[in-house]
Design an enzyme around this catalytic site. Structure first.
Site, PDB file in Angstrom:
ATOM      1  N   ASP A  12      24.547  74.541  77.071  1.00 32.23           N
ATOM      2  CA  ASP A  12      25.834  73.902  76.764  1.00 32.23           C
ATOM      3  C   ASP A  12      25.870  72.612  77.579  1.00 32.23           C
ATOM      4  O   ASP A  12      24.983  72.353  78.397  1.00 32.23           O
ATOM      5  CB  ASP A  12      26.983  74.841  77.178  1.00 32.23           C
ATOM      6  N   CYS A  75      27.177  75.789  72.383  1.00 36.65           N
ATOM      7  CA  CYS A  75      28.058  74.627  72.379  1.00 36.65           C
ATOM      8  C   CYS A  75      28.326  74.265  70.922  1.00 36.65           C
ATOM      9  O   CYS A  75      27.373  74.139  70.142  1.00 36.65           O
ATOM     10  CB  CYS A  75      27.348  73.481  73.091  1.00 36.65           C
ATOM     11  N   GLU A 155      36.782  71.418  83.011  1.00 36.12           N
ATOM     12  CA  GLU A 155      35.700  71.124  83.953  1.00 36.12           C
ATOM     13  C   GLU A 155      36.248  70.656  85.302  1.00 36.12           C
ATOM     14  O   GLU A 155      35.600  70.785  86.331  1.00 36.12           O
ATOM     15  CB  GLU A 155      34.735  70.071  83.380  1.00 36.12           C
ATOM     16  N   HIS A 189      34.166  76.049  75.765  1.00 35.06           N
ATOM     17  CA  HIS A 189      34.973  75.939  76.997  1.00 35.06           C
ATOM     18  C   HIS A 189      36.336  76.630  76.854  1.00 35.06           C
ATOM     19  O   HIS A 189      36.912  77.083  77.838  1.00 35.06           O
ATOM     20  CB  HIS A 189      35.248  74.468  77.329  1.00 35.06           C
TER      21      HIS A 189
END
Ligand code: DGL
Length: 268
Positions: A12, A75, A155, A189
């Site tokens: 990813d 991803c 993130e 995510h």
């Protein structure tokens, strides 16, 4: 070494694929995972298709250096941009899996009237989900929305706080999402903020993320190819192309104890 005792490569742009790797760890405890988070190029969602294809190719080579029996593109942005080209280039050396096809098959079996899809700009502008859902379930209508702030937000560690609530509320208040039966988290995510998303809809909408669906499909693929690990799996390895404290923190959150995290400078 027996073919099945080789590791599974998972990649990813950053921490997102850990949601899938974690589901694999839980459902296939005998397998060894080699994970690559391309933090140097994060976010993929803003990059061109060509750039993502090049990154994906190089990472696949890296994972093949560990003799991966299967490379899982964990991803959505890379699945939308690079799955076909990786298949064309590497399927004589390893199995290649993406995260979009298993989710499409899952929702197609759910008889939904209207689905929402949220994802990165790259995933949404590719139209991959809409196209594939339309083919698999022509009576289902789909509303897609790019939600590009969510990846940098996650993130940077903004989860379960006022900032993330405000961003999530602003995106999900879009008129197109008012009458959906289910929402696909079209980015690996997003399961990290899954509860905040479910809560926004007062838990009335099915929130579909790829982690468990993909792990279940992976088991089927390994079984079908006679590639389940029959030995004792060695320790998982985690690589990043740029070291970030947050990656380590999230990796430890998912994999607890002593994860083996290294920087791999594959771009020089
Ligand atoms: N987890 C990736 C995805 O599923 C992240 C995207 C990004 O890096 O923008 O699309």
């Amino acid at each position: 070494m027996e073919a099945g005792n080789r590791p599974i490569g998972v990649f990813d742009s950053g921490v997102g694929g850990l949601t899938v790797a974690h589901a694999i760890r839980q459902s296939l405890p005998g397998e060894r995972i080699i994970y690559f988070g391309d933090t140097a190029h994060l976010p993929y969602g803003d990059k061109s298709e060509e750039a993502i294809r090049n990154y994906s190719r190089r990472i696949t080579e890296f994972l093949l250096g560990y003799n991966a029996k299967l490379v899982l593109i964990a991803c959505n942005s890379a699945s939308a941009s690079a799955y076909e080209s990786l298949l064309g280039e590497y399927s004589d050396r390893t199995l290649i899996m993406d995260v979009i096809n298993p989710v499409v098959e899952h929702v197609a079996a759910g008889n939904y009237k209207k689905l929402g899809v949220i994802g990165t700009k790259r995933t949404i502008s590719s139209g991959t989900y809409e196209k594939k859902i339309h083919e698999a379930s022509p009576s289902t209508s789909v509303f897609s929305l790019a939600t590009p702030l969510l990846v940098p937000m996650i993130e940077e560690g903004f989860i379960f706080d006022d900032i993330s609530n405000a961003i999530i509320r602003t995106y999900l208040s879009d008129k197109g999402l008012t009458d959906i039966d289910a929402l696909i988290l079209g980015c690996t995510h997003y399961p990290i903020v899954r509860n905040q998303i479910s809560k926004f809809f007062n838990f009335r909408v099915d929130v579909v993320d790829s982690a468990r669906i993909v792990a279940a499909r992976l088991r089927d693929v390994l079984e079908k190819n006679n590639l389940l690990n029959s030995g004792r799996a060695e320790q998982d390895l985690f690589f990043v192309s740029d070291f970030t404290d947050y990656f380590e923190k999230i990796a430890r959150m998912f994999f607890e104890s002593n994860i083996n995290l290294k920087k791999a400078d594959i771009w020089n």
